[in-house]
Write a protein that holds these residues in place. Sequence first.
Motif, mmCIF file in Angstrom:
data_model
loop_
_atom_site.group_PDB
_atom_site.id
_atom_site.type_symbol
_atom_site.label_atom_id
_atom_site.label_comp_id
_atom_site.label_asym_id
_atom_site.label_seq_id
_atom_site.Cartn_x
_atom_site.Cartn_y
_atom_site.Cartn_z
ATOM 1 N N ASP A 151 0.807 -1.214 0.000
ATOM 2 C CA ASP A 151 0.000 0.000 0.000
ATOM 3 C C ASP A 151 0.846 1.273 0.000
ATOM 4 O O ASP A 151 0.328 2.369 0.229
ATOM 5 C CB ASP A 151 -0.955 0.014 1.191
ATOM 6 N N THR A 152 2.167 1.156 -0.263
ATOM 7 C CA THR A 152 3.005 2.354 -0.349
ATOM 8 C C THR A 152 2.621 3.135 -1.601
ATOM 9 O O THR A 152 2.654 2.603 -2.709
ATOM 10 C CB THR A 152 4.503 1.990 -0.402
ATOM 11 N N GLY B 296 15.390 6.213 -6.592
ATOM 12 C CA GLY B 296 14.356 6.354 -7.617
ATOM 13 C C GLY B 296 14.161 5.084 -8.418
ATOM 14 O O GLY B 296 13.031 4.723 -8.790
ATOM 15 N N ALA B 297 15.260 4.389 -8.713
ATOM 16 C CA ALA B 297 15.168 3.139 -9.475
ATOM 17 C C ALA B 297 14.368 2.087 -8.700
ATOM 18 O O ALA B 297 13.575 1.337 -9.279
ATOM 19 C CB ALA B 297 16.565 2.614 -9.787
ATOM 20 N N ILE B 298 14.565 2.045 -7.383
ATOM 21 C CA ILE B 298 13.811 1.101 -6.547
ATOM 22 C C ILE B 298 12.320 1.417 -6.605
ATOM 23 O O ILE B 298 11.473 0.520 -6.735
ATOM 24 C CB ILE B 298 14.328 1.155 -5.101
ATOM 25 N N CYS B 299 11.986 2.697 -6.519
ATOM 26 C CA CYS B 299 10.579 3.099 -6.598
ATOM 27 C C CYS B 299 9.984 2.759 -7.959
ATOM 28 O O CYS B 299 8.851 2.255 -8.048
ATOM 29 C CB CYS B 299 10.446 4.599 -6.327
ATOM 30 N N ARG B 300 10.740 3.019 -9.017
ATOM 31 C CA ARG B 300 10.251 2.741 -10.369
ATOM 32 C C ARG B 300 9.998 1.244 -10.546
ATOM 33 O O ARG B 300 8.989 0.830 -11.146
ATOM 34 C CB ARG B 300 11.282 3.254 -11.375
ATOM 35 N N GLU B 301 10.900 0.414 -10.034
ATOM 36 C CA GLU B 301 10.748 -1.044 -10.143
ATOM 37 C C GLU B 301 9.513 -1.539 -9.405
ATOM 38 O O GLU B 301 8.913 -2.552 -9.785
ATOM 39 C CB GLU B 301 11.993 -1.736 -9.581
ATOM 40 N N ASN B 302 9.133 -0.813 -8.356
ATOM 41 C CA ASN B 302 8.002 -1.233 -7.531
ATOM 42 C C ASN B 302 6.736 -0.428 -7.815
ATOM 43 O O ASN B 302 5.748 -0.537 -7.066
ATOM 44 C CB ASN B 302 8.369 -1.130 -6.053
#
Length: 393
Positions: free
Chosen positions: A139-140, A162-168
């Motif tokens: 739910d992030t 940012g890459a981690i956020c984009r992947e998720n």
Amino acid sequence: MIYLDNVAGTKPDQRVVEKMLPFYTEHYGNPSAHFYPIGREAFEAMEAARGEVASFINAKTEEIVFTSCGTESNNLAIKGFLKNPKNTGKHIIISEIEHFSVDSAVTKLINDGYEITKLRVDNTGLVNPDDLKKALRKDTVLVSIQHTNPEIGTVQYTDALGAICRENNVAFHVDAVAAAGFSELDVKALNCDMLSIASQNFYGPKGAGALYIRDGIKLSGLLDGGHQERGYRSGTENVPAIVGMGEAARIAKAEMGVWVPELVSLQKKLWDGLGGMFDFLHFTGNKDRRRPGHVSFWIEYIEGESLLMWLSLKGFACASGSACSSNILAEDEEDLAASYVLTAVGVPNDICAGSLGMSMSKYNTQDDIENVLKVMPETVQRLCEMSPMYNRK
């Protein structure tokens, strides 16, 4: 006065001032009234500035929304994103050293049912990307991490975060107010969906900020009114300031390669000089991943604000990233609250009475730094003699 508080705001470039002046006295039309020449002139100048700001951060022109400052940009990014019904999820992630405009904005959202996770930082102020991975939940809905911390100068691994956020598939906002004009900003390389900047931090005027909103990201406006800035920011635009911001962005893109190496040289001179001067002086922030021209430190048992005032009397304008943060009261409302940034990086409260920050601009010189190094020994010695804490150590 030797100005060493450029993280708070820089002296406007004279070319910026000259670019702005005609929009106070000649091209003063309302940009929304572009059906007649004087309004159309204002509109076209504003759109040209939008293009310069977009080019500065490698964005599309239509991805730039003008605001009044970094604080407004941060609030629009966070509240505007969460206010849009298409952006579902009740979990937000920030770091524990975010600017007040981010920290306060998300804290107030707790009343609306949001849960907040604040990522820890190491003793230099860096977020570990692995900690972000572990903190993400189904739910992030939003992650907001600053690019550069203004108090201790540390530059985050923003591209990796940012890459981690984009992947998720989680939206990522970057507060880059303290970075613009001092670090290269490329919204694509940073993998961000939103990014905040403010004109006064890169030799432009106060009263102009911008928010990059990646194409496809949906926000809701915070102000009710007209449909200015594509409905994201109702209200008549500050055309002279926006024109100045555009010119400042153009100059920064063209000339950062010249002034940043000089800032690094000034920073090294000050760092090395102070480091060899006192064995009870402690630097804060990351030495290698740091805003160019930024030095911050604390001295055992000496109040940062006292040092700030003594230096002011000697003609230096610095900043106190203080263990007594101005205007922020502790829970008992009698003592000033400790700097949350210093607390987060593990500065000991029992011997640290506040830090000092010196941030340089393209207008500072080697002579400025030599003058600082000349006055510091006498000033620090004077304060040591006056400090009952120091005399008891």
